[in-house]
Design an enzyme around this catalytic site. Structure first.
Site, PDB file in Angstrom:
ATOM      1  N   LYS B  79       0.846  -1.200   0.000  1.00  0.00           N
ATOM      2  CA  LYS B  79       0.000   0.000   0.000  1.00  0.00           C
ATOM      3  C   LYS B  79       0.877   1.245   0.000  1.00  0.00           C
ATOM      4  O   LYS B  79       1.924   1.275   0.668  1.00  0.00           O
ATOM      5  CB  LYS B  79      -0.901  -0.030   1.250  1.00  0.00           C
ATOM      6  CG  LYS B  79      -1.968   1.054   1.284  1.00  0.00           C
ATOM      7  CD  LYS B  79      -2.873   0.883   2.514  1.00  0.00           C
ATOM      8  CE  LYS B  79      -3.954   1.941   2.580  1.00  0.00           C
ATOM      9  NZ  LYS B  79      -4.842   1.776   3.757  1.00  0.00           N
ATOM     10  N   SER B 154      -9.784   1.810   2.906  1.00  0.00           N
ATOM     11  CA  SER B 154      -8.887   2.549   2.048  1.00  0.00           C
ATOM     12  C   SER B 154      -7.855   1.684   1.306  1.00  0.00           C
ATOM     13  O   SER B 154      -7.253   2.159   0.353  1.00  0.00           O
ATOM     14  CB  SER B 154      -8.146   3.602   2.875  1.00  0.00           C
ATOM     15  OG  SER B 154      -7.315   2.994   3.826  1.00  0.00           O
ATOM     16  N   SER B 178      -9.963  -0.485   7.112  1.00  0.00           N
ATOM     17  CA  SER B 178      -9.380  -0.311   5.777  1.00  0.00           C
ATOM     18  C   SER B 178      -8.710  -1.552   5.191  1.00  0.00           C
ATOM     19  O   SER B 178      -8.346  -1.546   4.013  1.00  0.00           O
ATOM     20  CB  SER B 178      -8.371   0.837   5.793  1.00  0.00           C
ATOM     21  OG  SER B 178      -9.037   2.063   5.810  1.00  0.00           O
TER      22      SER B 178
END
Lengths: 97, 480
Positions: B79, B154, B178
């Site tokens: 990420k 997210s 997330s």
């Protein structure tokens, strides 16, 4: 909407947050923040008298260590990311007249 | 055989047995990426050439047996809020669009030691603030199961990349759901570990008291092995916890006999899609058939978790994001007369609307006159929520419920209304407030074929039981 956010409040929050909002953004922010605060006001239904505020879920204490440098001299690597630098320092626009 | 469909461990084994070379694995992933990225957009930055160089180095170490890890040579996606030395790390924000970290996050360094190969950095909501990956400054990611729908957020890019076989596993971060919510939307498995288990060093901070890095993979076994690899006590993270046990793979046991599973009534009420509900209850019944004991109970306080979370997370964000000022790194406005003006303009031009919204709210709830009424009230609520979970875990080994109230929504459905978007995290958010570990595992599909994830929670530091329950459930299903 129970929470009416005034122009003064939004301007003050803009100062705290170091954000410069356009008039359009300000109107939107007043509405959004009012809505959020209305929603957050739901917490007032809860009786929290005598409850200690919990900032961390585990009992954390300060982590002290000897003041010894353990990482290398990364000055050049750090400055590579600076928008502007001069003679090994960060360069910024005029600060005083 | 399409090797990109293998799990991380299956690939690792084939690499060690010399059936597949590391280079072949990397090339297979890169081929998949080049075929699909134009439509899916899971990645912000690809590490194409460096990955191949890395592959040859890792291959040598595997050949001379200096690297024997189950993850050696297995390509990973990270990420884009996790710092990777010399590789662009943007947090999906214009303000960090040119940031090249001079160091790597501890979790990523731990993976490097295991011989991981970095394929690239994945898309996300800007600074992890969002639930759909639509707040990214670099465009949306599409859900590989249905490109008209969001992947969740997210960690949407990481979950989509795993679901689309564009990597063998990924790292995400979870501040309010997330990892678990997008795992549910994309039909992959993701774990949010107990707070303090994985070092936050090098994870760009959003809500420091809530943030945790965790694995996203194709099955529970992969997740357990990856978690074991990334978890460590790290003095560089002052909230890192020295755990008694890091032996997460010991939980990979197919046995839930006598395991007490609590189903919170509050997680099955209004707002939960009926197909999701049916699927979650069926998952619970499956575990019951394996010998687990189910009981419904009232957890309480669920409606207060979101307002408490947004107060605390926004407060911490307003403080954490103060560092982005156009001086040391990142975007600087090219039109400023003096220093203070430069700060304001750089931030106003660099941050997107959702980030500004949370910084403003956070600044407000921390400001004098409102601090007690909002911020401290939220911290007191957090204490009550933690207590409610403690009480529940006195009775149950596992709490089971949905990871999200619906399957993946269409683009624009959630992001247009902040409070509606925040509500999509209702079942995941309180976990972060209480520091608990949680997992989302695929348990079925709705009528349109969209994946549904069942969420399980365990008490703090009891990932072993969490993994055991999840693994046992997974064993009852056929793989894909």
């Amino acid at each position: 909407m129970a929470n009416i956010i005034s122009d003064e409040t939004i301007d003050y929050v803009g100062i705290l947050a170091k954000l410069e909002l356009s008039d359009e953004e300000k109107e939107r922010a007043k509405k959004d923040m009012g809505n959020m605060l209305d929603y957050i006001d739901k917490l007032n239904e809860l009786n929290t008298e005598g409850v200690e505020p919990m900032s961390h879920v585990f009992p954390v204490t300060n982590c002290f260590r000897e003041d010894i440098v353990t990482n290398g001299d990364d000055r050049e690597a750090m400055l590579q990311n600076a928008p502007d630098h001069k003679q090994g320092s960060y360069k910024v626009p005029r600060t005083v007249n | 055989m399409d090797i990109t469909q293998l799990t991380a461990l299956e690939l690792g084994k084939k690499i060690r047995q010399r059936e597949i070379s590391v280079r072949e694995a990397v090339l297979a992933s890169q081929k998949k990426i080049s075929e699909q990225e134009d439509s899916l957009h899971c990645y912000i930055t690809l590490n194409t050439e460096a990955a191949l160089m890395q592959a040859d180095q890792i291959q040598k170490k595997i050949d001379d047996k200096t690297l024997t890890s189950p993850l050696a040579g297995v390509p990973v996606a990270i990420k884009d809020n996790i710092c990777t030395k010399d590789i662009l790390t943007t947090c999906a924000s214009k303000i960090l669009s040119n940031f090249i970290p001079p160091y790597s996050a501890e979790a990523y360094q731990n993976l490097e030691k295991q011989g991981a190969i970095l394929l690239g950095k994945t898309n996300m909501d800007e600074f992890a603030m969002g639930s759909t990956t639509e707040t990214s400054a670099f465009g949306v990611t599409k859900n590989p199961r249905d490109p008209n729908r969001v992947p969740g957020g997210s960690s949407g890019g990481s979950c989509a990349a795993v679901a689309a076989d564009e990597c063998f596993y990924a790292l995400g971060s979870d501040t309010g759901g997330s990892i678990r919510q997008p795992s549910s939307f994309c039909g992959v498995t993701g774990i949010k570990p107990t707070y303090g288990t994985v070092s936050r060093y090098g994870l760009v901070a959003y809500g420091s008291s809530l943030d945790q890095i965790g694995p996203i993979a194709k099955d529970v076994t992969d997740c357990a092995v990856i978690l074991e690899a990334i978890a460590s006590y790290d003095p560089k993270d002052s909230t890192s916890v020295k755990r008694d046990s890091y032996d997460f793979t010991a939980g990979l046991v197919n046995d839930v006999k006598g395991l007490k599973i609590g189903l919170p009534n509050d997680y099955f009420g209004d707002g939960l899609d009926s197909e999701v509900k049916a699927s979650i209850l069926a998952a619970a019944k499956t575990l019951e058939a394996q010998g687990a004991i189910l009981e419904e109970f009232d957890l309480g306080l669920v409606d207060y978790a979101i307002p408490a979370y947004y107060t605390i997370a926004s407060a911490e964000a307003s403080s954490n994001l103060a560092r982005f000022d156009g001086v040391k790194y990142g975007y600087r406005t090219d039109d400023a007369e003096e220093l203070h003006h430069m700060y304001k303009k750089s931030r106003s031009e660099g941050f997107g609307p959702e980030v500004k919204r949370r910084i403003m709210l956070g600044s407000f709830v921390l400001s004098s006159g409102y601090y007690d009424a909002y911020y401290l009230k939220a911290l007191r609520t957090k204490a009550l929520i933690k207590q409610a979970f403690d009480n529940a875990f006195d009775k149950y080994d596992i709490i089971l419920g949905p990871a999200a109230p619906t399957t993946a929504p269409k683009f624009g459905e959630l992001v247009s209304d902040p409070i509606k978007m925040y509500l999509s995290d209702i079942y995941t958010i309180s976990t972060n407030l209480a520091g608990l570990p949680g997992i989302s595992i695929p348990c079925g599909n709705d009528h349109a074929g969209l994946p549904i994830g069942v969420q399980m929670l365990a008490k703090c530091f009891d990932e072993k039981t969490l993994i055991r329950a999840a693994y046992s459930f997974e064993q009852t299903k056929e793989r894909r």
